[in-house]
Design a protein around this motif. Sequence first.
Motif, PDB file in Angstrom:
ATOM      1  N   LEU A 119     -45.911 -52.428  27.321  1.00  0.00           N
ATOM      2  CA  LEU A 119     -44.884 -53.464  27.232  1.00  0.00           C
ATOM      3  C   LEU A 119     -43.888 -53.149  26.121  1.00  0.00           C
ATOM      4  O   LEU A 119     -42.673 -53.229  26.310  1.00  0.00           O
ATOM      5  N   ALA A 120     -44.415 -52.755  24.960  1.00  0.00           N
ATOM      6  CA  ALA A 120     -43.547 -52.435  23.827  1.00  0.00           C
ATOM      7  C   ALA A 120     -42.658 -51.242  24.145  1.00  0.00           C
ATOM      8  O   ALA A 120     -41.467 -51.226  23.813  1.00  0.00           O
ATOM      9  N   GLY A 121     -43.242 -50.226  24.798  1.00  0.00           N
ATOM     10  CA  GLY A 121     -42.472 -49.040  25.146  1.00  0.00           C
ATOM     11  C   GLY A 121     -41.343 -49.343  26.107  1.00  0.00           C
ATOM     12  O   GLY A 121     -40.228 -48.823  25.979  1.00  0.00           O
ATOM     13  N   ILE A 122     -41.620 -50.214  27.090  1.00  0.00           N
ATOM     14  CA  ILE A 122     -40.578 -50.606  28.045  1.00  0.00           C
ATOM     15  C   ILE A 122     -39.511 -51.447  27.357  1.00  0.00           C
ATOM     16  O   ILE A 122     -38.313 -51.259  27.565  1.00  0.00           O
ATOM     17  N   ALA A 123     -39.952 -52.379  26.518  1.00  0.00           N
ATOM     18  CA  ALA A 123     -39.014 -53.279  25.849  1.00  0.00           C
ATOM     19  C   ALA A 123     -38.007 -52.521  24.995  1.00  0.00           C
ATOM     20  O   ALA A 123     -36.842 -52.933  24.880  1.00  0.00           O
ATOM     21  N   HIS A 124     -38.441 -51.406  24.421  1.00  0.00           N
ATOM     22  CA  HIS A 124     -37.579 -50.668  23.503  1.00  0.00           C
ATOM     23  C   HIS A 124     -37.040 -49.369  24.107  1.00  0.00           C
ATOM     24  O   HIS A 124     -36.439 -48.560  23.391  1.00  0.00           O
ATOM     25  N   GLY A 125     -37.252 -49.188  25.414  1.00  0.00           N
ATOM     26  CA  GLY A 125     -36.673 -48.040  26.103  1.00  0.00           C
ATOM     27  C   GLY A 125     -37.139 -46.699  25.575  1.00  0.00           C
ATOM     28  O   GLY A 125     -36.364 -45.726  25.562  1.00  0.00           O
ATOM     29  N   LEU A 126     -38.405 -46.586  25.196  1.00  0.00           N
ATOM     30  CA  LEU A 126     -38.886 -45.369  24.549  1.00  0.00           C
ATOM     31  C   LEU A 126     -39.064 -44.195  25.514  1.00  0.00           C
ATOM     32  O   LEU A 126     -38.892 -43.045  25.124  1.00  0.00           O
ATOM     33  N   GLU A 184     -34.822 -60.095  29.281  1.00  0.00           N
ATOM     34  CA  GLU A 184     -33.379 -60.024  29.052  1.00  0.00           C
ATOM     35  C   GLU A 184     -32.773 -58.763  29.654  1.00  0.00           C
ATOM     36  O   GLU A 184     -31.608 -58.761  30.067  1.00  0.00           O
ATOM     37  N   ALA A 185     -33.577 -57.691  29.731  1.00  0.00           N
ATOM     38  CA  ALA A 185     -33.105 -56.436  30.312  1.00  0.00           C
ATOM     39  C   ALA A 185     -33.121 -56.463  31.837  1.00  0.00           C
ATOM     40  O   ALA A 185     -32.573 -55.562  32.473  1.00  0.00           O
ATOM     41  N   GLY A 186     -33.756 -57.476  32.418  1.00  0.00           N
ATOM     42  CA  GLY A 186     -33.745 -57.611  33.870  1.00  0.00           C
ATOM     43  C   GLY A 186     -35.094 -57.576  34.541  1.00  0.00           C
ATOM     44  O   GLY A 186     -35.185 -57.699  35.767  1.00  0.00           O
TER      45      GLY A 186
END
Length: 204
Positions: free
Chosen positions: A110-117, A158-160
Amino acid sequence: MSTDPRRSIAVAVTGASGAIYATRTVAALLERRCHVELIVSEYGRRLLRDELGEGVTIEKLGDYLAAKYGSDVRAGSYTLYSNRDLGAKIASGSQDCEGMVVVPCSMKTLAGIAHGLSRSLVERAADVMLKERRTLIIVPRETPMSLPQLRNMVACAEAGAMMMPAMPAFYQLPQTLDDLADFMAGKILSALGFSHELYPRWGS
């Protein structure tokens, strides 16, 4: 539309508890003649064995799904990818995969997706869904949740992405764990635009 064999959906299985949600979702998509682009993280592989039994390995997943859910799962097909394979076709926006489900989704993923890693194929494929404005469904399974985790869910929304926590309902009077898995898989299918009868609709 729901029986078109050309529909391609990505399913990512990560290390959060809830393997039964993943297998029921994959089975339901295969029953609808979809092609499933399947990514299973290293902890996701362990999750299958820990929660479904030592005999349930990713290499034998097709046989397990057919034995548990019936031969209709053979109507579809799936391709298994290594989570380390950032050169896989679903890492590119030019591929024809129309939607993606991360089920269950660990807090690390989840964190990786949220921050576009984009450190792994799961994260990169999810990033592709967001940038291409395609359907991304994230099914987190954690409780309680910390403030950073909640903020990561908001960032994904927020990113969709559609946030769909693993919170099965009980109005349908479930009798087994499979009934609960059916509910979550049904919610996922509805969000992807498939009709289904995995659980009864609410009625007064």
